[in-house]
Scaffold this motif. Structure first.
Motif, PDB file in Angstrom:
ATOM      1  N   THR A   1     -64.242 -15.246 -79.076  1.00 43.53           N
ATOM      2  CA  THR A   1     -64.485 -13.853 -78.696  1.00 43.53           C
ATOM      3  C   THR A   1     -65.850 -13.316 -79.112  1.00 43.53           C
ATOM      4  OG1 THR A   1     -63.522 -12.990 -80.753  1.00 43.53           O
ATOM      5  CG2 THR A   1     -62.008 -13.401 -78.929  1.00 43.53           C
ATOM      6  N   PHE A   2     -66.586 -14.053 -79.953  1.00 42.35           N
ATOM      7  CA  PHE A   2     -67.907 -13.634 -80.432  1.00 42.35           C
ATOM      8  C   PHE A   2     -67.852 -12.311 -81.184  1.00 42.35           C
ATOM      9  CE2 PHE A   2     -68.590 -16.227 -76.614  1.00 42.35           C
ATOM     10  CZ  PHE A   2     -69.338 -17.253 -77.168  1.00 42.35           C
ATOM     11  N   LYS A   3     -66.769 -12.116 -81.910  1.00 44.04           N
ATOM     12  CA  LYS A   3     -66.647 -10.984 -82.813  1.00 44.04           C
ATOM     13  C   LYS A   3     -65.848 -11.470 -84.015  1.00 44.04           C
ATOM     14  CE  LYS A   3     -62.531  -9.258 -80.415  1.00 44.04           C
ATOM     15  NZ  LYS A   3     -61.914  -8.146 -79.676  1.00 44.04           N
ATOM     16  N   ILE A   4     -65.952 -10.770 -85.123  1.00 46.29           N
ATOM     17  CA  ILE A   4     -65.223 -11.223 -86.296  1.00 46.29           C
ATOM     18  C   ILE A   4     -63.749 -10.861 -86.161  1.00 46.29           C
ATOM     19  CG2 ILE A   4     -67.259 -10.909 -87.750  1.00 46.29           C
ATOM     20  CD1 ILE A   4     -65.598  -8.637 -89.128  1.00 46.29           C
ATOM     21  N   SER A   5     -62.933 -11.574 -86.881  1.00 47.73           N
ATOM     22  CA  SER A   5     -61.509 -11.264 -86.910  1.00 47.73           C
ATOM     23  C   SER A   5     -61.258 -10.181 -87.950  1.00 47.73           C
ATOM     24  CB  SER A   5     -60.714 -12.529 -87.266  1.00 47.73           C
ATOM     25  OG  SER A   5     -59.390 -12.207 -87.621  1.00 47.73           O
ATOM     26  N   GLU A   6     -60.434  -9.203 -87.571  1.00 45.05           N
ATOM     27  CA  GLU A   6     -60.133  -8.133 -88.522  1.00 45.05           C
ATOM     28  C   GLU A   6     -59.420  -8.650 -89.763  1.00 45.05           C
ATOM     29  OE1 GLU A   6     -57.139  -7.530 -85.057  1.00 45.05           O
ATOM     30  OE2 GLU A   6     -59.113  -8.402 -85.413  1.00 45.05           O
ATOM     31  N   ASN A   7     -58.894  -9.880 -89.674  1.00 45.87           N
ATOM     32  CA  ASN A   7     -58.230 -10.468 -90.846  1.00 45.87           C
ATOM     33  C   ASN A   7     -59.204 -10.668 -92.003  1.00 45.87           C
ATOM     34  OD1 ASN A   7     -55.898 -10.669 -89.297  1.00 45.87           O
ATOM     35  ND2 ASN A   7     -56.343 -12.748 -88.641  1.00 45.87           N
ATOM     36  N   GLN A   8     -60.513 -10.713 -91.668  1.00 43.52           N
ATOM     37  CA  GLN A   8     -61.510 -10.920 -92.724  1.00 43.52           C
ATOM     38  C   GLN A   8     -61.773  -9.647 -93.521  1.00 43.52           C
ATOM     39  OE1 GLN A   8     -65.062 -13.126 -91.526  1.00 43.52           O
ATOM     40  NE2 GLN A   8     -64.045 -13.670 -89.622  1.00 43.52           N
ATOM     41  N   LEU A   9     -61.435  -8.497 -92.939  1.00 46.76           N
ATOM     42  CA  LEU A   9     -61.725  -7.238 -93.607  1.00 46.76           C
ATOM     43  C   LEU A   9     -60.501  -6.775 -94.391  1.00 46.76           C
ATOM     44  CD1 LEU A   9     -63.818  -5.460 -90.862  1.00 46.76           C
ATOM     45  CD2 LEU A   9     -64.592  -6.786 -92.833  1.00 46.76           C
ATOM     46  N   VAL A  10     -60.313  -7.414 -95.513  1.00 41.93           N
ATOM     47  CA  VAL A  10     -59.208  -7.077 -96.413  1.00 41.93           C
ATOM     48  C   VAL A  10     -59.811  -6.570 -97.726  1.00 41.93           C
ATOM     49  CG1 VAL A  10     -57.587  -8.690 -95.374  1.00 41.93           C
ATOM     50  CG2 VAL A  10     -59.131  -9.498 -97.146  1.00 41.93           C
ATOM     51  N   ALA A  11     -58.964  -6.301 -98.696  1.00 42.89           N
ATOM     52  CA  ALA A  11     -59.446  -5.723 -99.948  1.00 42.89           C
ATOM     53  C   ALA A  11     -60.563  -6.558-100.577  1.00 42.89           C
ATOM     54  CB  ALA A  11     -58.282  -5.567-100.923  1.00 42.89           C
ATOM     55  N   ASN A  12     -60.404  -7.883-100.560  1.00 43.05           N
ATOM     56  CA  ASN A  12     -61.444  -8.760-101.080  1.00 43.05           C
ATOM     57  C   ASN A  12     -62.224  -9.388 -99.931  1.00 43.05           C
ATOM     58  OD1 ASN A  12     -59.164 -10.177-100.304  1.00 43.05           O
ATOM     59  ND2 ASN A  12     -59.411 -11.791-101.848  1.00 43.05           N
TER      60      ASN A  12
END
Length: 462
Positions: A244-255
């Motif tokens: 998809t050429f975008k980051i996965s929202e799974n990467q934006l977590v607390a850490n």
């Protein structure tokens, strides 16, 4: 380990195929034309033939990118391919023929130019028909096996199943998915993944959730064995970025810092200095273009867009600092008498002439002044209004990360997801912006420039 259907073309391989074989067919067509017909314009016995070929290929690739000839969606559609091909070949032939010194001398018989143009056009058409008929065939698609809990698998399928280069043939999970009866379900208990790889002709395994979610060490042990045997295994985040050429929202977590990293270009002084030089150079050209446009836009404003010529608005820039952005006005003068509102598709506040300015991106030209002042760059996340930023930072975690770089006249989110009229759309654009921040480099910058030209030429502005 033997696998069925082991021969396939990945997305990157298809793109390479299109570029390489297009050129190969073009050169072959020109060579055969000169060999069997009285065609002297492109003489393969000339000592300059290598230079001619290099220039021809550079032009073809450049205009091919602009007119989206190498997009897989375009390449798989007869109409889109023909449209892009006509535009690409027309511009390539025109510019090549009239390029002095590095292209053949213009022949006295102008029909030679016609033969040249139609030969490269016919050669590429032949290659594209071959691609659609054979290479795009389902038998050459990748077979994927998904492993994860039912929720994670369902979420992945919803995001990427529309990509025609993927074929998700089965999944290993705790529960069968009711909405995907066409996918083969295999219960996680006592599953033999190696047998599935052979039986289903799996080319790649995507892990949709951590193995700990299953509390099953057996799955992990099998994956290690398969990895040793050369089976391609990816995490869902890596897979989503590739597709998809975008980051996965799974990467934006607390850490998030464990999963999301900034491009090294952010600390590369040579890259930053080069970018600033380009910003200054092109902003000076852009301002000259602006001076040319002002009287034209002013006169047309008097007819169908009565009101002030320019529109000045506060925006949030790098490190959260505010600055005043300059645009040609595209809305009625009292467009926000009831407060700041996102522009949306079919917005009645946009005047007819303003709509033309937006579609062609001419309304953005005054922002070259902001680029020259250093408040913006040519490329970066689009700057948002303080009122919206405050709201978005409350509703979208990590929205402020996009302010780590200068805002841009154009950007990755702008060309990949150009329309945003809600918080959900802004969240989607954030994933693209953060992908740019993560992968930022000159190649990606060039790609954004080319896609921006395509957006303008095909009137995809908001």
């Amino acid at each position: 380990m033997p696998q069925k259907n082991n021969f396939h073309f990945s997305i990157s391989e298809r793109k390479i195929y299109l570029r390489v074989l297009d050129v190969a067919f073009m050169v072959s067509g020109l060579y055969l034309l000169s060999l069997y017909f009285n065609f002297e314009y492109f003489n393969f016995k000339s000592p300059s033939v290598v230079t001619w070929l290099v220039v021809l290929v550079v032009y073809y690739y450049f205009f091919g990118e602009i007119f989206e000839l190498f997009r897989l969606k375009t390449a798989s559609d007869h109409y889109l391919s023909l449209r892009s091909l006509v535009l690409t070949i027309s511009f390539t032939a025109l510019i090549f023929v009239f390029t002095p010194k590095v292209s053949p001398v213009l022949p006295t018989n102008r029909l030679q130019i016609v033969y040249f143009t139609f030969t490269i056009f016919g050669a590429v058409v032949l290659n594209r028909l071959f691609y659609i008929q054979f290479i795009f065939s389902p038998r050459f698609l990748k077979n994927f096996l998904l492993i994860g809990n039912d929720g994670a698998i369902a979420s992945l399928l919803e995001k990427v199943e529309q990509y025609e280069s993927n074929r998700f043939v089965g999944y290993v999970s705790n529960t069968a998915l009711k909405n995907h009866p066409d996918k083969q379900f295999f219960a996680v208990e006592n599953v033999n993944i190696e047998e599935l790889v052979v039986k289903l002709g799996i080319n790649e395994i995507v892990i949709c959730s951590t193995i700990n979610d299953f509390n099953n060490k057996n799955i992990n042990a099998q994956l290690i064995t398969l990895f040793e045997k050369g089976v391609n295994i990816k995490s869902v985040d890596s897979f989503l970025e590739t597709e998809t050429f975008k980051i996965s929202e799974n990467q934006l977590v607390a850490n998030f810092y464990n999963y999301f990293s900034f491009s090294k270009s952010h600390q590369n002084n040579l890259y930053l200095a080069f970018r600033r030089l380009l910003d200054i150079f092109f902003s000076l050209i852009g301002i000259c273009y602006l001076l040319f446009l002002i009287p034209i836009v002013f006169l047309l404003n008097l007819i169908s867009n009565k009101g002030s010529l320019f529109y000045v608005q506060n925006r949030v820039g790098q490190k959260g600092n505010e600055f005043k952005i300059i645009k040609f006005r595209t809305m009625v003068s009292n467009a926000e008498e009831n407060g700041a509102v996102w522009s949306k598709k079919g917005d009645v506040r946009i005047t007819p002439f303003g709509r033309i300015l937006r579609k062609t991106r001419i309304d953005e030209v005054p922002q070259f002044i902001n680029v020259l002042k250093g408040e913006m760059s040519l490329i970066g996340p689009r700057p948002e209004r303080p009122e919206f930023v405050k709201k978005l930072e409350q509703q979208i975690p990590y929205y402020a990360l996009r302010h780590v770089v200068k805002p841009g006249l154009t950007g990755w989110a702008q060309v990949m997801h150009p329309y945003a009229s809600s918080v959900k759309d802004q969240q989607e654009k954030l994933w693209f912006d953060l992908y740019y921040i993560k992968e930022r480099n000159l190649i990606l910058d060039l790609k954004i420039v080319i896609k921006t030209i395509s957006t303008v030429l095909f009137f995809r502005g908001t």
